[in-house]
Motif scaffolding. Structure first.
Motif, PDB file in Angstrom:
ATOM      1  N   UNK A   1       4.378  -0.706   3.350  1.00 43.09           N
ATOM      2  CA  UNK A   1       4.544   0.247   3.537  1.00 43.09           C
ATOM      3  C   UNK A   1       5.254   1.248   1.959  1.00 43.09           C
ATOM      4  N   UNK A   2       4.469   1.920   1.228  1.00 43.49           N
ATOM      5  CA  UNK A   2       5.350   2.242   0.381  1.00 43.49           C
ATOM      6  C   UNK A   2       5.491   3.668   0.205  1.00 43.49           C
ATOM      7  N   UNK A   3       6.464   4.197   0.059  1.00 44.17           N
ATOM      8  CA  UNK A   3       6.158   6.045   0.077  1.00 44.17           C
ATOM      9  C   UNK A   3       8.419   6.095  -0.885  1.00 44.17           C
ATOM     10  N   UNK A   4       7.459   7.163  -1.444  1.00 45.17           N
ATOM     11  CA  UNK A   4       8.455   7.863  -1.702  1.00 45.17           C
ATOM     12  C   UNK A   4       9.165   6.417  -3.330  1.00 45.17           C
ATOM     13  N   UNK A   5       8.400   6.206  -4.081  1.00 45.86           N
ATOM     14  CA  UNK A   5       8.507   5.066  -4.999  1.00 45.86           C
ATOM     15  C   UNK A   5       9.955   3.586  -3.992  1.00 45.86           C
ATOM     16  N   UNK A   6       9.285   2.795  -3.128  1.00 44.42           N
ATOM     17  CA  UNK A   6      10.532   2.520  -2.198  1.00 44.42           C
ATOM     18  C   UNK A   6       9.749   1.901  -1.180  1.00 44.42           C
TER      19      UNK A   6
ATOM     20  N   UNK B   1       0.489  -0.968   0.015  1.00 44.30           N
ATOM     21  CA  UNK B   1      -0.254   0.179   0.181  1.00 44.30           C
ATOM     22  C   UNK B   1       0.928   0.997  -0.034  1.00 44.30           C
ATOM     23  N   UNK B   2       0.644   1.718  -0.309  1.00 44.77           N
ATOM     24  CA  UNK B   2       1.279   3.419  -0.565  1.00 44.77           C
ATOM     25  C   UNK B   2       1.096   4.207   0.556  1.00 44.77           C
ATOM     26  N   UNK B   3       1.782   4.873   1.320  1.00 45.22           N
ATOM     27  CA  UNK B   3       1.433   5.277   3.063  1.00 45.22           C
ATOM     28  C   UNK B   3       1.350   6.935   2.057  1.00 45.22           C
ATOM     29  N   UNK B   4      -0.091   7.011   1.648  1.00 44.98           N
ATOM     30  CA  UNK B   4      -0.781   8.624   0.705  1.00 44.98           C
ATOM     31  C   UNK B   4      -0.925   9.262   1.747  1.00 44.98           C
ATOM     32  N   UNK B   5      -0.286  10.438   0.941  1.00 42.76           N
ATOM     33  CA  UNK B   5      -0.466  11.787   2.892  1.00 42.76           C
ATOM     34  C   UNK B   5       0.021  11.955   3.195  1.00 42.76           C
ATOM     35  N   UNK B   6       1.610  10.868   3.245  1.00 44.97           N
ATOM     36  CA  UNK B   6       2.638  10.965   4.354  1.00 44.97           C
ATOM     37  C   UNK B   6       3.327  11.200   3.376  1.00 44.97           C
ATOM     38  N   UNK B   7       4.692  12.580   4.476  1.00 43.96           N
ATOM     39  CA  UNK B   7       5.505  12.787   3.024  1.00 43.96           C
ATOM     40  C   UNK B   7       6.716  11.602   3.729  1.00 43.96           C
ATOM     41  N   UNK B   8       6.952  10.346   3.639  1.00 42.62           N
ATOM     42  CA  UNK B   8       7.239   9.497   4.188  1.00 42.62           C
ATOM     43  C   UNK B   8       7.574   8.760   4.912  1.00 42.62           C
TER      44      UNK B   8
END
Length: 138
Positions: free
Chosen positions: A57-62, A11-18
């Motif tokens: 969790x995925x954030x900033x494409x990783x 899942x993408x951590x949508x709305x999170x900066x990281x």
């Protein structure tokens, strides 16, 4: 499951900066006594294969963190709740393309947990680690 490894989801951590932002949001929810539930439109068709699995969790494409799956619940309006443990486990920061919703992830394709007390990029910066992993150098 006949001895097979559990199925995971991403899942993408949508709305999170990281990942630090995701950690802070989770900590705030735990302090308020909230159960950690990811709301989705439908019960996953392979939910029975996900016992013992995790949400990565995925954030900033990783990839960067995972949360163990606790179970599933039925919510209002026919929606499904994916119940997550109130803990985030750091994993190898492997590159991953963005997607909508969640996706299945086999145990064989899942990034490994970092050593106890490790943080993504604790020895080298996370972005550099992700680039090196994408090139197959680490």
């Amino acid at each position: 499951m006949d001895g097979m490894s559990p199925l995971n989801i991403t899942k993408i951590a949508y709305g999170c900066d990281g990942f630090d932002d995701l950690r802070a949001r989770l900590a705030a929810r735990i302090e308020r006594g909230e159960q950690i539930v990811l709301t989705t439109r439908y019960m996953p068709k392979r939910a029975d294969e996900m016992a013992g699995g995790s949400l990565y969790w995925i954030s900033q494409h990783r990839f960067g963190l995972r949360q163990p799956l606790v179970g599933f619940s039925e919510l209002e309006g026919g929606r499904c709740g994916i119940v997550l443990a109130p803990v985030l486990i750091p994993v190898e920061p492997r590159p991953r393309r963005a997607h909508q919703g969640w996706r299945y992830l086999s145990a064989e394709d899942a990034p490994k947990d970092l050593p106890e007390g490790g943080e993504a990029g604790s020895q080298i910066p996370v972005a550099l680690h992700a680039e090196l992993a994408a090139m197959g150098l680490i």
